[in-house]
Design a protein around this motif. Structure first.
Motif, short mmCIF file in Angstrom:
data_model
loop_
_atom_site.label_atom_id
_atom_site.label_comp_id
_atom_site.label_asym_id
_atom_site.label_seq_id
_atom_site.Cartn_x
_atom_site.Cartn_y
_atom_site.Cartn_z
N THR A 16 0.73 -1.19 0.21
CA THR A 16 0.09 0.06 0.15
C THR A 16 0.80 1.20 0.08
OG1 THR A 16 -0.19 0.04 2.31
CG2 THR A 16 -1.66 -1.27 1.25
N PRO A 17 0.35 2.40 -0.45
CA PRO A 17 1.27 3.67 -0.36
C PRO A 17 1.79 3.83 1.03
CG PRO A 17 -0.71 3.87 -1.37
CD PRO A 17 -0.90 2.49 -0.94
N SER A 56 0.77 5.83 -5.17
CA SER A 56 1.99 5.40 -4.25
C SER A 56 2.96 6.17 -4.37
CB SER A 56 2.24 3.92 -4.23
OG SER A 56 3.73 3.86 -3.41
#
Length: 209
Positions: A16-17, A56
């Motif tokens: 995930t970012p 991201s």
């Protein structure tokens, strides 16, 4: 640090970012630069490689230009700081410093020749990167020059010996010379005798290496 990060990024796991850090992106950009040149350092290409969305990237950077700037800062720090740290030591003599600098090139642990070569290739199409490289090269040679001054060489001679030493090593990378570490160590006494001159303690340097 770069090798560990590179291994981590090659796994292709979903992130995930929040989990993908700024450093992860910089290291991925470094890998792209080395493998494909600066044209491979693009947000879409890197995000595809990392199997993550462009979002991201923008979590950590405003633009590709900012990423490229961070990449140059990594190169400057990673491939220059080790030499600077050696040159600034006050607890060892000049021969020890020279041997420590040579070891940095020989071992290629604290100095990444592939990264250095990739940045120099990048400079062919970027005047600003060329200017940055010229500045860093001058700084690295100034550190070597201080070592030769500590050996007793003065003025122009110290400067020229520093240049010859630096050009000699960078030339290995620029010409893509393929020699085993065993062969390089076999030739080392001959190189050191030429580079250090009469004021350097050749036998001491070889023992330190």
């Amino acid at each position: 640090m770069n090798k560990v990060a590179a291994k981590r990024m090659s796994g292709g796991e979903h992130r995930t970012p929040e989990r993908l850090s700024r450093t992860d992106w910089i290291m991925a950009a470094r890998d792209a630069l080395i493998s494909g040149g600066v044209h491979a350092v693009k947000v879409d290409l890197i995000s595809n490689r990392l199997k993550i969305t462009r979002g991201s990237f923008y979590w950590h950077f405003k633009s590709r230009a900012e990423l490229l700037g961070a990449l140059l800062e990594l190169w400057e720090s990673q491939n220059t700081k080790p030499f600077e740290e050696v040159a600034q030591r006050t607890d060892v003599d000049a021969v020890q410093k020279f041997a420590d600098m040579v070891r940095i090139w020989l071992d290629e642990n604290d100095f990444d020749p592939a990264f250095d070569a990739a940045v120099r290739d990048w400079a062919r199409s970027s005047p600003s990167v060329t200017k940055r490289i010229m500045s860093i090269d001058a700084f690295r040679m100034s550190q070597l020059e201080k070592v030769f001054q500590d050996m007793g060489y003065e003025g122009t001679e110290a400067m020229v010996r520093a240049r010859v030493t630096y050009y000699h090593q960078i030339g290995y990378y620029a010409l893509d010379v393929h020699e085993s570490k065993a062969r390089r160590r076999e030739l080392l006494p001959y190189y050191l005798e030429i580079l250090m001159g009469s004021r350097g303690d050749l036998q001491k340097a070889l023992q330190l290496l």
